[in-house]
Design an enzyme around this catalytic site. Sequence first.
Site, PDB file in Angstrom:
ATOM      1  N   THR A 182       0.773  -1.258   0.000  1.00  0.00           N
ATOM      2  CA  THR A 182       0.000   0.000   0.000  1.00  0.00           C
ATOM      3  C   THR A 182       0.789   1.285   0.000  1.00  0.00           C
ATOM      4  OG1 THR A 182      -1.875  -0.853   1.219  1.00  0.00           O
ATOM      5  CG2 THR A 182      -1.594   1.446   1.346  1.00  0.00           C
TER       6      THR A 182
ATOM      7  N   ARG B 222      -3.982  -2.077  -4.649  1.00  0.00           N
ATOM      8  CA  ARG B 222      -3.502  -3.463  -4.670  1.00  0.00           C
ATOM      9  C   ARG B 222      -3.598  -4.066  -3.275  1.00  0.00           C
ATOM     10  NH1 ARG B 222       2.367  -5.007  -7.034  1.00  0.00           N
ATOM     11  NH2 ARG B 222       1.231  -4.771  -8.970  1.00  0.00           N
TER      12      ARG B 222
ATOM     13  N   ASP C 245      -3.548   3.636  -3.395  1.00  0.00           N
ATOM     14  CA  ASP C 245      -3.440   2.711  -4.525  1.00  0.00           C
ATOM     15  C   ASP C 245      -4.541   1.665  -4.368  1.00  0.00           C
ATOM     16  OD1 ASP C 245      -1.590  -0.151  -3.832  1.00  0.00           O
ATOM     17  OD2 ASP C 245      -2.077   1.342  -2.297  1.00  0.00           O
TER      18      ASP C 245
ATOM     19  N   LYS D 270      -9.401   1.310  -0.760  1.00  0.00           N
ATOM     20  CA  LYS D 270      -8.712   1.578   0.500  1.00  0.00           C
ATOM     21  C   LYS D 270      -9.132   2.888   1.146  1.00  0.00           C
ATOM     22  CE  LYS D 270      -4.767  -0.941  -1.210  1.00  0.00           C
ATOM     23  NZ  LYS D 270      -3.322  -1.059  -1.342  1.00  0.00           N
TER      24      LYS D 270
ATOM     25  N   GLY E 131      -2.135  -1.908   5.974  1.00  0.00           N
ATOM     26  CA  GLY E 131      -1.956  -2.968   6.958  1.00  0.00           C
ATOM     27  C   GLY E 131      -2.802  -4.158   6.580  1.00  0.00           C
TER      28      GLY E 131
ATOM     29  N   SER F   4       2.514  -2.059  -3.678  1.00  0.00           N
ATOM     30  CA  SER F   4       1.463  -1.167  -4.172  1.00  0.00           C
ATOM     31  C   SER F   4       1.364  -1.326  -5.671  1.00  0.00           C
ATOM     32  CB  SER F   4       1.796   0.297  -3.864  1.00  0.00           C
ATOM     33  OG  SER F   4       2.167   0.446  -2.531  1.00  0.00           O
TER      34      SER F   4
ATOM     35  N   ASP G  56       7.080   0.596  -5.530  1.00  0.00           N
ATOM     36  CA  ASP G  56       6.920  -0.271  -4.377  1.00  0.00           C
ATOM     37  C   ASP G  56       6.208  -1.538  -4.829  1.00  0.00           C
ATOM     38  OD1 ASP G  56       4.614  -0.467  -1.693  1.00  0.00           O
ATOM     39  OD2 ASP G  56       6.660  -1.250  -1.727  1.00  0.00           O
TER      40      ASP G  56
ATOM     41  N   SER H   6       3.675   0.658   2.777  1.00  0.00           N
ATOM     42  CA  SER H   6       5.005   0.262   2.305  1.00  0.00           C
ATOM     43  C   SER H   6       5.535   1.235   1.264  1.00  0.00           C
ATOM     44  CB  SER H   6       4.953  -1.155   1.731  1.00  0.00           C
ATOM     45  OG  SER H   6       3.948  -1.222   0.737  1.00  0.00           O
TER      46      SER H   6
END
Lengths: 199, 313
Positions: free
Chosen positions: B70, B88, B86, B102, B116, B239, B236, B199
């Site tokens: 994320t 994912r 994002d 999200k 998380g 994400s 990342d 992340s």
Amino acid sequence: GTTILAIPFPGGVVMGADSRVSTGTYVANRTSDKIAQLHDTIWCCRSGSASDTQALTDYVKHYLGQLAVETGRSPTVKVAAHLMRKLCYENKDNLLAGVIVGGWDAVDGGSVYNIPLGGSCIKMPFAVGGSGSTFIYGLLDSEFRPGMSREEAHDLVKLAISHAMARDGSSGGIIRTVVVTEEGNAREYVPGDQLPFGP
Amino acid sequence: MSELTGSPGAAASDDAIPAPSGFSFENVHRNAMIDQMNNSSAGGVGVGASAAAAAGSSPGYLPMATKTGTTIVGLVYKDGVVLGADTRATGGSEVADKNCEKIHYLAPNIYCCGAGTAADTEKTTEIISSQLELLRMNMGGVQSRVVTACTMLKRMLFRYQGHISAALVLGGVDATGPHVFQIYPHGSTGKLPYTTMGSGSLAAMSVFETGWTEGMSEAEGVELVKRAILAGVFNDLGSGSNVDTCVIRTDGTTTLNRGAVTPNDVKPLRDSIRRSDMLNMRPGTTAVLKSEFSAAKRGGVTLADVTVTEMET
């Protein structure tokens, strides 16, 4: 990771702290406020786990507010410190919190209490805490004199925290200070590029 | 003070309780058994450094919690706040959901991005959203404040001592103005003009630190949020996929833009796959030799089968 400091002077107390909150090697908040108000003229500096100290501060703030209403007078710094100590000591297994409680009251004037990790509570002529404190014991021992004026105490707080920020990786950002007196509280901050000492 | 000493979830009692009332502690027993299985296999499991990872390094005893690896962000601009995320969701190294949501609703004027464990962020925000609505009803319809949501969230997360893995970016506008908060799984909060979590937060924060200024316009704010999330999406691994944005304005309007940017649209790739013609046969490909129709035998219960018995009072 933190540097917190409190120095009393005749008529009040200067509370100071850096502003860095780190998770591992990343700075999660570079302008955090580690000086929390517990009552009108009682403040505390927080070090250790952010979540634990925020929760502790909220509890003590609540209890002091209740006490003020029930007794009809402002609580003393000693009472605030002992309330904080009670929580820290009785929950020592589940907490990681080192706090400095300081403020002004009509009984003792400006006073400072240091409450380190285990939950002991000691009234001190000045108190310093956090990971950055180790680097400035020498400076404080040599520069501190009992009965310093408000300006001298304020300057020493800012100088000492700058030195700690220069050497401690977990301390940094800006220097926040609160000068607490009978009249009220004066909040200030020194931007990171205007520190009294630094590279 | 006992609130601090008590820990959530008392140990299960093995006494048989005749009537199933109160709390069910079946999962406590299940978790203890799983722990036992884990500890007895290969002499203890080496858990990875990341505190957020479930103890999944042992082979398949624990299902990997679906996490939102994320990038989530929030910033304050001149007339409100902009939130971004994002889309994912990962379970281990597999993408479990390519387009999950999200940005969660908390109140008409307050939204919350969550990183998380996906279930934790979803349910935590739902619980607090419900509490906020009840509070509005009890307090005569006054608009919810962002600090209220922040306090409710941090009290709950602290109570669970970090076991609820929810890192949140809370944003909204209320009578005191626009606010953005960051909330960590252990219950600490920070109030900032702009923040990133997850992340991909480092990638996104680099964009924010370069581009954020005080008093940006809505277009500038949304553009900065999109660029920050895209930095996380592309740099990342946790994400990916699309960018969702949510603008909450001081004039009371809110715009939730699902799929504001979709740089990873998979449709062109799927359309370019050539499949066998056997999958697309025309009706008539097989010759019909004979047709025969008969009325279906209707079985089952009809009204005719119902016998009515008078109720005795």
